[in-house]
Motif scaffolding. Structure first.
Motif, PDB file in Angstrom:
ATOM      1  N   ARG A  31      25.373  48.081  41.981  1.00 42.57           N
ATOM      2  CA  ARG A  31      25.494  48.521  43.375  1.00 42.57           C
ATOM      3  C   ARG A  31      24.183  48.418  44.123  1.00 42.57           C
ATOM      4  O   ARG A  31      24.169  48.484  45.353  1.00 42.57           O
ATOM      5  CB  ARG A  31      26.010  49.953  43.426  1.00 42.57           C
ATOM      6  CG  ARG A  31      27.451  50.048  42.990  1.00 42.57           C
ATOM      7  CD  ARG A  31      27.963  51.443  43.099  1.00 42.57           C
ATOM      8  NE  ARG A  31      29.328  51.488  42.549  1.00 42.57           N
ATOM      9  CZ  ARG A  31      29.928  52.577  42.187  1.00 42.57           C
ATOM     10  NH1 ARG A  31      29.321  53.732  42.309  1.00 42.57           N
ATOM     11  NH2 ARG A  31      31.147  52.536  41.702  1.00 42.57           N
ATOM     12  N   GLU A  54      37.938  33.029  41.869  1.00 38.65           N
ATOM     13  CA  GLU A  54      38.103  34.373  41.312  1.00 38.65           C
ATOM     14  C   GLU A  54      38.267  34.310  39.792  1.00 38.65           C
ATOM     15  O   GLU A  54      37.723  35.135  39.063  1.00 38.65           O
ATOM     16  CB  GLU A  54      39.298  35.070  41.943  1.00 38.65           C
ATOM     17  CG  GLU A  54      39.443  36.509  41.497  1.00 38.65           C
ATOM     18  CD  GLU A  54      40.640  37.206  42.108  1.00 38.65           C
ATOM     19  OE1 GLU A  54      40.940  38.308  41.640  1.00 38.65           O
ATOM     20  OE2 GLU A  54      41.253  36.658  43.027  1.00 38.65           O
ATOM     21  N   GLU A  61      32.436  37.307  34.033  1.00 37.95           N
ATOM     22  CA  GLU A  61      32.403  38.740  33.725  1.00 37.95           C
ATOM     23  C   GLU A  61      32.738  38.980  32.255  1.00 37.95           C
ATOM     24  O   GLU A  61      32.081  39.783  31.579  1.00 37.95           O
ATOM     25  CB  GLU A  61      33.389  39.483  34.624  1.00 37.95           C
ATOM     26  CG  GLU A  61      33.383  40.973  34.437  1.00 37.95           C
ATOM     27  CD  GLU A  61      34.371  41.679  35.341  1.00 37.95           C
ATOM     28  OE1 GLU A  61      34.575  42.896  35.117  1.00 37.95           O
ATOM     29  OE2 GLU A  61      34.940  41.059  36.253  1.00 37.95           O
ATOM     30  N   ARG A  77      31.742  41.609  38.492  1.00 34.24           N
ATOM     31  CA  ARG A  77      32.894  42.384  38.950  1.00 34.24           C
ATOM     32  C   ARG A  77      32.848  42.540  40.470  1.00 34.24           C
ATOM     33  O   ARG A  77      33.871  42.399  41.148  1.00 34.24           O
ATOM     34  CB  ARG A  77      32.904  43.760  38.266  1.00 34.24           C
ATOM     35  CG  ARG A  77      34.135  44.578  38.593  1.00 34.24           C
ATOM     36  CD  ARG A  77      34.082  45.972  38.002  1.00 34.24           C
ATOM     37  NE  ARG A  77      33.087  46.760  38.714  1.00 34.24           N
ATOM     38  CZ  ARG A  77      32.008  47.311  38.169  1.00 34.24           C
ATOM     39  NH1 ARG A  77      31.773  47.167  36.893  1.00 34.24           N
ATOM     40  NH2 ARG A  77      31.160  48.008  38.895  1.00 34.24           N
ATOM     41  N   ARG A  78      31.650  42.791  41.018  1.00 27.83           N
ATOM     42  CA  ARG A  78      31.520  42.904  42.481  1.00 27.83           C
ATOM     43  C   ARG A  78      31.828  41.577  43.168  1.00 27.83           C
ATOM     44  O   ARG A  78      32.468  41.552  44.222  1.00 27.83           O
ATOM     45  CB  ARG A  78      30.110  43.353  42.851  1.00 27.83           C
ATOM     46  CG  ARG A  78      29.897  44.827  42.671  1.00 27.83           C
ATOM     47  CD  ARG A  78      28.591  45.275  43.254  1.00 27.83           C
ATOM     48  NE  ARG A  78      28.571  45.114  44.698  1.00 27.83           N
ATOM     49  CZ  ARG A  78      27.460  45.134  45.421  1.00 27.83           C
ATOM     50  NH1 ARG A  78      26.291  45.302  44.846  1.00 27.83           N
ATOM     51  NH2 ARG A  78      27.513  44.977  46.724  1.00 27.83           N
ATOM     52  N   ARG A  80      33.790  39.212  42.012  1.00 32.17           N
ATOM     53  CA  ARG A  80      35.239  38.997  41.887  1.00 32.17           C
ATOM     54  C   ARG A  80      36.001  39.840  42.910  1.00 32.17           C
ATOM     55  O   ARG A  80      36.946  39.361  43.546  1.00 32.17           O
ATOM     56  CB  ARG A  80      35.679  39.343  40.467  1.00 32.17           C
ATOM     57  CG  ARG A  80      37.087  38.969  40.146  1.00 32.17           C
ATOM     58  CD  ARG A  80      37.368  39.078  38.665  1.00 32.17           C
ATOM     59  NE  ARG A  80      36.941  40.320  38.076  1.00 32.17           N
ATOM     60  CZ  ARG A  80      37.677  41.423  38.037  1.00 32.17           C
ATOM     61  NH1 ARG A  80      38.873  41.430  38.560  1.00 32.17           N
ATOM     62  NH2 ARG A  80      37.227  42.508  37.451  1.00 32.17           N
ATOM     63  N   ARG A  81      35.576  41.064  43.122  1.00 33.90           N
ATOM     64  CA  ARG A  81      36.231  41.915  44.121  1.00 33.90           C
ATOM     65  C   ARG A  81      36.013  41.382  45.527  1.00 33.90           C
ATOM     66  O   ARG A  81      36.906  41.463  46.374  1.00 33.90           O
ATOM     67  CB  ARG A  81      35.718  43.342  44.011  1.00 33.90           C
ATOM     68  CG  ARG A  81      36.264  44.059  42.804  1.00 33.90           C
ATOM     69  CD  ARG A  81      35.768  45.467  42.740  1.00 33.90           C
ATOM     70  NE  ARG A  81      36.324  46.138  41.579  1.00 33.90           N
ATOM     71  CZ  ARG A  81      35.932  47.332  41.176  1.00 33.90           C
ATOM     72  NH1 ARG A  81      34.998  47.989  41.840  1.00 33.90           N
ATOM     73  NH2 ARG A  81      36.478  47.875  40.120  1.00 33.90           N
ATOM     74  N   SER A  82      34.846  40.813  45.768  1.00 36.66           N
ATOM     75  CA  SER A  82      34.586  40.215  47.076  1.00 36.66           C
ATOM     76  C   SER A  82      35.523  39.033  47.309  1.00 36.66           C
ATOM     77  O   SER A  82      36.064  38.865  48.403  1.00 36.66           O
ATOM     78  CB  SER A  82      33.132  39.760  47.166  1.00 36.66           C
ATOM     79  OG  SER A  82      32.903  39.023  48.330  1.00 36.66           O
ATOM     80  N   ARG A  84      38.443  38.630  45.937  1.00 39.79           N
ATOM     81  CA  ARG A  84      39.798  39.153  46.070  1.00 39.79           C
ATOM     82  C   ARG A  84      40.030  39.710  47.467  1.00 39.79           C
ATOM     83  O   ARG A  84      41.105  39.557  48.031  1.00 39.79           O
ATOM     84  CB  ARG A  84      40.057  40.232  45.030  1.00 39.79           C
ATOM     85  CG  ARG A  84      41.505  40.729  45.068  1.00 39.79           C
ATOM     86  CD  ARG A  84      41.812  41.695  43.981  1.00 39.79           C
ATOM     87  NE  ARG A  84      41.702  41.021  42.698  1.00 39.79           N
ATOM     88  CZ  ARG A  84      41.344  41.624  41.575  1.00 39.79           C
ATOM     89  NH1 ARG A  84      41.057  42.896  41.575  1.00 39.79           N
ATOM     90  NH2 ARG A  84      41.274  40.951  40.457  1.00 39.79           N
ATOM     91  N   ARG A  85      39.009  40.365  48.042  1.00 38.15           N
ATOM     92  CA  ARG A  85      39.141  40.901  49.404  1.00 38.15           C
ATOM     93  C   ARG A  85      39.358  39.796  50.430  1.00 38.15           C
ATOM     94  O   ARG A  85      40.015  39.993  51.435  1.00 38.15           O
ATOM     95  CB  ARG A  85      37.893  41.696  49.785  1.00 38.15           C
ATOM     96  CG  ARG A  85      37.919  43.128  49.382  1.00 38.15           C
ATOM     97  CD  ARG A  85      36.825  43.912  50.071  1.00 38.15           C
ATOM     98  NE  ARG A  85      35.509  43.335  49.900  1.00 38.15           N
ATOM     99  CZ  ARG A  85      34.671  43.621  48.917  1.00 38.15           C
ATOM    100  NH1 ARG A  85      35.021  44.475  47.986  1.00 38.15           N
ATOM    101  NH2 ARG A  85      33.481  43.050  48.852  1.00 38.15           N
TER     102      ARG A  85
END
Length: 111
Positions: A31, A54, A61, A77-78, A80-82, A84-85
């Motif tokens: 973070r 992704e 990861e 992980r961050r 991948r989430r970006s 996905r968003r």
């Protein structure tokens, strides 16, 4: 404080220490990476891999998990989430195949 409480505290200190180190490396350190850097890395993944970006971030990861690199795992992980968003085309949605195995495992096995 009784002797029993002192013994319990002394015996559980290594467990709490490991939990704190794990939490620091896996949750807090990733973070601390600036959001613009995560977004830039997500842009690079999209440019390099297109609709499979992704999935590639997920593989990185998992590779970080195998290397026990908690910081890299949290960073991927961050990313991948970006990705996905931002959304992805319906064709690249991760669904199970007829055999019941996940598509990313089938791709990994074919390499």
């Amino acid at each position: 404080m009784t002797w029993t409480a002192a013994i319990w505290i002394t015996c559980t200190m290594p467990i709490w220490g490991v939990a704190l180190v794990f939490g620091w490396q896996y949750a807090i350190c990733p973070r601390l990476i600036p959001a613009r850097r995560i977004e830039a890395l997500a842009d690079l993944m999209l440019a390099a891999h297109g609709e499979d970006a992704e999935h590639e971030a997920f593989e990185k990861e998992v590779d970080a998990w195998y290397r026990s690199d908690l910081r890299a795992q949290g960073a991927w992980r961050r990313i991948r989430r970006s990705l996905r968003r931002r959304g992805r085309p319906a064709a690249s949605a991760h669904a199970t195949s007829i055999t019941g195995s996940a598509p990313h495992m089938a791709r990994r096995a074919s390499r």
